[in-house]
Every structure is written in structure tokens, then in C-alpha cells.
Design a protein around this motif. Sequence first.
Motif, PDB file in Angstrom:
ATOM      1  N   SER A   1       0.814  -1.229  -0.095  1.00  0.00           N
ATOM      2  CA  SER A   1      -0.083  -0.016   0.055  1.00  0.00           C
ATOM      3  C   SER A   1       0.902   1.341   0.091  1.00  0.00           C
ATOM      4  N   TYR A   2       1.970   1.268   0.691  1.00  0.00           N
ATOM      5  CA  TYR A   2       2.480   2.474   0.837  1.00  0.00           C
ATOM      6  C   TYR A   2       3.446   3.143  -0.521  1.00  0.00           C
ATOM      7  N   PRO A   3       4.131   2.161  -1.218  1.00  0.00           N
ATOM      8  CA  PRO A   3       4.571   2.772  -2.392  1.00  0.00           C
ATOM      9  C   PRO A   3       3.547   2.804  -3.406  1.00  0.00           C
ATOM     10  N   ASP A   4       2.436   2.022  -3.267  1.00  0.00           N
ATOM     11  CA  ASP A   4       1.458   2.322  -4.216  1.00  0.00           C
ATOM     12  C   ASP A   4       0.624   3.861  -4.010  1.00  0.00           C
ATOM     13  N   THR A   5       0.699   4.219  -3.087  1.00  0.00           N
ATOM     14  CA  THR A   5       0.133   5.369  -2.848  1.00  0.00           C
ATOM     15  C   THR A   5       0.950   6.873  -3.115  1.00  0.00           C
ATOM     16  N   HIS A   6       2.338   6.282  -3.144  1.00  0.00           N
ATOM     17  CA  HIS A   6       3.267   7.279  -3.617  1.00  0.00           C
ATOM     18  C   HIS A   6       3.167   7.603  -5.015  1.00  0.00           C
ATOM     19  N   ARG A   7       2.963   6.403  -5.725  1.00  0.00           N
ATOM     20  CA  ARG A   7       2.853   6.402  -6.984  1.00  0.00           C
ATOM     21  C   ARG A   7       1.701   7.288  -7.657  1.00  0.00           C
ATOM     22  N   HIS A   8       0.664   7.364  -6.712  1.00  0.00           N
ATOM     23  CA  HIS A   8      -0.576   7.966  -7.068  1.00  0.00           C
ATOM     24  C   HIS A   8      -0.178   9.377  -6.651  1.00  0.00           C
ATOM     25  N   ARG A   9       0.199   9.659  -5.506  1.00  0.00           N
ATOM     26  CA  ARG A   9       0.532  11.057  -4.960  1.00  0.00           C
ATOM     27  C   ARG A   9       1.507  11.792  -5.611  1.00  0.00           C
ATOM     28  N   LEU A  10       2.715  11.272  -5.893  1.00  0.00           N
ATOM     29  CA  LEU A  10       3.890  11.829  -6.446  1.00  0.00           C
ATOM     30  C   LEU A  10       4.226  11.354  -7.884  1.00  0.00           C
ATOM     31  N   GLY A  11       3.657  10.273  -8.264  1.00  0.00           N
ATOM     32  CA  GLY A  11       4.078   9.993  -9.644  1.00  0.00           C
ATOM     33  C   GLY A  11       4.796   8.661  -9.677  1.00  0.00           C
ATOM     34  N   THR A  12       5.158   7.808 -10.556  1.00  0.00           N
ATOM     35  CA  THR A  12       5.840   6.517 -10.823  1.00  0.00           C
ATOM     36  C   THR A  12       7.023   6.672 -10.359  1.00  0.00           C
ATOM     37  N   ASN A  13       7.754   7.904 -10.680  1.00  0.00           N
ATOM     38  CA  ASN A  13       9.152   8.028 -10.480  1.00  0.00           C
ATOM     39  C   ASN A  13       9.517   8.904  -9.292  1.00  0.00           C
ATOM     40  N   PHE A  14       8.590   8.672  -8.198  1.00  0.00           N
ATOM     41  CA  PHE A  14       8.422   9.229  -6.957  1.00  0.00           C
ATOM     42  C   PHE A  14      10.075   9.091  -6.187  1.00  0.00           C
ATOM     43  N   HIS A  15      10.680   7.865  -6.642  1.00  0.00           N
ATOM     44  CA  HIS A  15      12.008   7.719  -6.042  1.00  0.00           C
ATOM     45  C   HIS A  15      12.851   8.424  -6.667  1.00  0.00           C
ATOM     46  N   GLN A  16      12.904   9.158  -7.571  1.00  0.00           N
ATOM     47  CA  GLN A  16      13.892   9.882  -8.111  1.00  0.00           C
ATOM     48  C   GLN A  16      13.841  11.334  -7.799  1.00  0.00           C
ATOM     49  N   ILE A  17      12.780  11.698  -7.007  1.00  0.00           N
ATOM     50  CA  ILE A  17      12.786  12.909  -6.179  1.00  0.00           C
ATOM     51  C   ILE A  17      14.019  13.134  -5.373  1.00  0.00           C
ATOM     52  N   PRO A  18      14.891  14.077  -5.344  1.00  0.00           N
ATOM     53  CA  PRO A  18      16.139  14.073  -4.496  1.00  0.00           C
ATOM     54  C   PRO A  18      15.835  13.580  -2.985  1.00  0.00           C
ATOM     55  N   VAL A  19      14.894  14.026  -2.270  1.00  0.00           N
ATOM     56  CA  VAL A  19      14.722  13.588  -0.918  1.00  0.00           C
ATOM     57  C   VAL A  19      14.558  12.120  -0.650  1.00  0.00           C
ATOM     58  N   ASN A  20      13.978  11.487  -1.904  1.00  0.00           N
ATOM     59  CA  ASN A  20      13.622  10.052  -1.949  1.00  0.00           C
ATOM     60  C   ASN A  20      14.984   9.099  -2.479  1.00  0.00           C
ATOM     61  N   ALA A  21      15.745   9.763  -3.187  1.00  0.00           N
ATOM     62  CA  ALA A  21      16.724   9.066  -4.091  1.00  0.00           C
ATOM     63  C   ALA A  21      17.626   8.519  -3.056  1.00  0.00           C
ATOM     64  N   PRO A  22      18.133   7.039  -3.558  1.00  0.00           N
ATOM     65  CA  PRO A  22      19.446   7.039  -2.602  1.00  0.00           C
ATOM     66  C   PRO A  22      20.509   7.402  -2.915  1.00  0.00           C
ATOM     67  N   LYS A  23      21.681   7.400  -1.956  1.00  0.00           N
ATOM     68  CA  LYS A  23      22.877   8.196  -2.256  1.00  0.00           C
ATOM     69  C   LYS A  23      23.838   7.144  -2.971  1.00  0.00           C
ATOM     70  N   CYS A  24      23.550   5.933  -2.932  1.00  0.00           N
ATOM     71  CA  CYS A  24      24.389   4.903  -3.758  1.00  0.00           C
ATOM     72  C   CYS A  24      23.779   4.731  -4.919  1.00  0.00           C
ATOM     73  N   PRO A  25      24.705   4.238  -5.876  1.00  0.00           N
ATOM     74  CA  PRO A  25      24.587   3.855  -7.367  1.00  0.00           C
ATOM     75  C   PRO A  25      23.071   3.198  -7.208  1.00  0.00           C
ATOM     76  N   MET A  26      22.359   3.522  -8.509  1.00  0.00           N
ATOM     77  CA  MET A  26      20.985   2.660  -8.540  1.00  0.00           C
ATOM     78  C   MET A  26      20.919   2.152 -10.295  1.00  0.00           C
ATOM     79  N   HIS A  27      20.868   0.924 -10.331  1.00  0.00           N
ATOM     80  CA  HIS A  27      20.674   0.365 -11.583  1.00  0.00           C
ATOM     81  C   HIS A  27      19.513  -0.568 -11.509  1.00  0.00           C
ATOM     82  N   ASN A  28      18.393  -0.535 -12.709  1.00  0.00           N
ATOM     83  CA  ASN A  28      17.428  -1.404 -12.991  1.00  0.00           C
ATOM     84  C   ASN A  28      16.800  -1.080 -14.180  1.00  0.00           C
ATOM     85  N   TYR A  29      15.990  -1.807 -14.661  1.00  0.00           N
ATOM     86  CA  TYR A  29      15.422  -1.906 -16.051  1.00  0.00           C
ATOM     87  C   TYR A  29      14.020  -1.014 -16.196  1.00  0.00           C
ATOM     88  N   GLN A  30      13.613  -0.242 -15.019  1.00  0.00           N
ATOM     89  CA  GLN A  30      12.462   0.334 -15.053  1.00  0.00           C
ATOM     90  C   GLN A  30      12.674   1.733 -15.812  1.00  0.00           C
TER      91      GLN A  30
END
Length: 502
Positions: free
Chosen positions: A339-368
Motif C-alpha cells: 500500500s505505501y509505495p502504491d499511494t506514493h505512485r498516485h500522489r507523487l508519480g511513478t518515479n517518486f523515487h527520483q525526487i532528491p529527498v527520496n533518491a538513494p545516495k548509492c548507485p542505482m541500476h534497474n530496467y524500469q
Amino acid sequence: MENEKKKIMTTNQGSPVDNDQASITTQKPTMTLLSDTHTIEKLAHFDRERIPERVVHAKGSGAFGYFEVTHDVTQYTCADFLSTIGKKTEMLARFSTVGGEKGSADTARDPRGFALKFYTNEGNYDMVGNNTPTFFIRDGIKFPDFIHTQKRNPLTNLKDADAFWDFLSLTPESIHQVTILFSDRGTPDGYRHMHGFSSHTYMWYNANGEHVWFKWHFKTDQGIKNLTDAQATELGGTDPDYATRDLHNSIAKGDYPSWSAYVQIMTPEQADNFRFDAFDITKVWPQKEYPLIPVGKFVLNRNPDDFFAQIEQAAFTPGNFVPGIASSPDKMLQIRLFSYPDTHRHRLGTNFHQIPVNAPKCPMHNYQRDGSMNMGIENPAPNYYPNSFDGAQPDAKFTPPSIDVQGMAARHEYILGDIDFIQAGDLYGRVLSDYDKTNLINNIVGHIKNAQPRIQYRQTALFYKAHPEYGTRIANGLGIDIERVKQLASLSQEERIKATAN
């Protein structure tokens, strides 16, 4: 460069703005022209400045700081940010009320959200808990219904005591959390003077693949301070942003709040043989049996530079794990993981993890790839796996330990029993002082008196089952028949519901 040197106003695309005080119009009569792209951009952005508020935890505040390890816990977990005494990890904390809207008072009687984001070398780890060690329900399928009872009545648009107590009286597992909520712990004196808990049980596993179950406890180093109902009500009218102001001002003047971190640990064997479901979030693990083990502490020493960008857009999810930490068979937790990441996708968008405050400080690699507001440019960029272009690959060494899952897949309901009332009764009878008990009774009576009498009887019977004095004092405060309360308390839940149906 010239724009930056002279601080020239620009559009969002960097084009210099010639005038910000007059829109482009005809002369007489005055008609605004659609070709005024600066005015259109300015108004269009203004129209969209408010994103959907959180369904729960809408009103909150937060700050940045660091977590420091003070004790060796590597025998339990291989999490890198917990690997060395003295190791510090940058983090973000957000505190909130749960049921109210963004404009509601910080001092409302409500659980307080206690969310932490650790920017570790292995990715972001989130601890998303509350200031209480328990919760109202233990199966996430009930969560939408529970929250609906905390919100406004769809007919009157007013808070509804009938809905609030009707649901709770039909959900006896809530009795422990209700007792905590209506004590003075339900109105903490700001965010700095309250404890935090994971409430849920999680898994720690070490480098050998051995695992234990654990719960987080964060003890405020400022000391516990609560407000009485009268103090909270007064502040709600005179300073509804009391907790937000207190947190910001304390950090701004260098009085940095801190919390000491502990865990309770239970082995898989102990969980298998525990006297109740060890993963039931409506109950606590007794600290005499499972004492607190010190881990570290966190300090908040930096206010946000932009509240909207760094706090309002902060997205926490209990499913943000790092190697060494995993989930558990907690039914409520399992639903929150979705439920939590699902509501973030609704509220902030599918790429909410790229918003600086949510982005990891380490390298990130995937195919999304793609989606609204995607800023993750990778080159070369295959968007599929497997591929033969030297793309990122999974690594089996990060596999969490397996746990045995078996049995029939079905809607398994908990069997209601006296075990659901024991801890609430112990809290009332053994923990609360006479002063605390009196405030608890007055707080409950002051709220439930607005509900229908049949609901008052049904809920008071649950208080009586937890502790006879508890129920008796509630009944006396409401002026209802204690003998009928006792009779209802002696019935099964099904019989009690029928007896109070009308």
C-alpha cells in the motif's frame, strides 16, 4: 551565465522574463492574450502546486540528521549501516498526526507517525512506525474501513463519534491501542518528547544467513512529556502548529533532539512457541522476557531548506529494506508493503523515487524506464533483462534467509479470545498511575458520550472485560447501567453485537 550573474528572472525553461507585474493584454477593452506564455506558465504551475495530500499522516513535520551505531549487533544483522561502532549514516525523520487533514491541529488526540529514512551505502532503509508499540487492527484488509471511521462523515462532512466507536466496539482487538490513545500519551507535548516504535516485527539476518525477529524502539533523550486533554485543546485553538514550530525552533537554535535506538529480539523457535501470535501488531512483547538491546542513536541537526521539496514530497515505505533486514509474517505489515509505495505512485508519480529527498545516495541500476517525470538517464540503456550489453545483474548473495510457509491458502481469521484484553487490562491496572487513570477515563467519556447509547454499552463492555474497574468507571462517567455492561461483557462477541443491534 549572464542570467545567473545578474539574478535575472526566467521562465521554467530558462528564458528571461521581461515583466512580472503586467500580463499581455489588449488595450481597451482589456483582454488577456493566450500568447502570454509567461503568465500562462505561472498560473498553470500555481494551479498544480498542491499535490494530493496523504490519505493518512497528512499533517506533519520533519528534519535531517544522522544515525550513529553505539553497540555491536553484527551477530544479528549484516546491515552495512549497523556494521561498525561509531559509524554514522545520514537520515531524514518525519513526524505526523494520522487521521487529520493538512490543516488540522498538531495537538489532536491521535497516534503520531514516526518515519525514518536512512541513506545507507546499500540503498535507502525506511523505518515507518508510530509513537505507540501497538495498532488498532492486525489485518490490513480492515485498514480502509478503520481510516474511514477517523475521517469525516460522507453525509455531514463532520467527525463522527458513532462511526469511530461503532467500528472499535466491533473490533475488540483495538482495545489495547484505544487505551494508549486515550491516555495522555495520545497527546504528546510536541514531537521531541515522544518515543517511536516499529510496532511491526521484522527480520534481522547475519552474514551466516541466521535470522531473528526484532522490533525497533526509539527512546526520546529529551524525556517523555504529554499534554492533558485541556492543554491540547487550548493549543489546538491558539497554536495549531505547535509541534511543527517546536521541532523547527529547537533545531534552529542548536538544541538538537535525539533518540536512543534499541531492539527487542525473538528467535524463530521462541516465536513458534510463544503464547500468542508473535507477529500480532495489537500486542507487545513483554520487556521482562525480551529486554531492550541498545543499538545506537539518531540526532536531528538540520531543518529542511524547502519544506515542500524535502518533507511534503518525502515518501517512506516499510518495504525499503537493505541486506540484513527483511519483512516478517505480520499480516498488517504484508499489506503495508504494497500500500505505501502504491499511494506514493498516485500522489507523487511513478518515479517518486527520483525526487532528491527520496533518491538513494548509492548507485542505482534497474530496467524500469519512462513514466511521468523520469529523470533516470542511462546510456547505453536496454530496458530488459537478460541482455548481452553488460547491463546490471542480480546477485544471489543478497538473498534473505528462507522461512517455512505452509498450510491452506484461505481467509484465516483470528479467533477472538481473552488474550486480546489482557495487555490492555495490565496497562490500566499495573502501569497507569491514579492520575493517569483519571485522565484516561475523562478523555474516553468526553469523546464516547457523543456516540449512541447502544454503542456506548458495547464499547464499555470491552473496557470491563479488560479490567472491571476500567469498565465500571467508564459506565459511571457515562451514567449508563453497570449491570447491563457486566451482562454484555459476559457474552460472546457475536451475542454482544446482537444484544446491541438496536
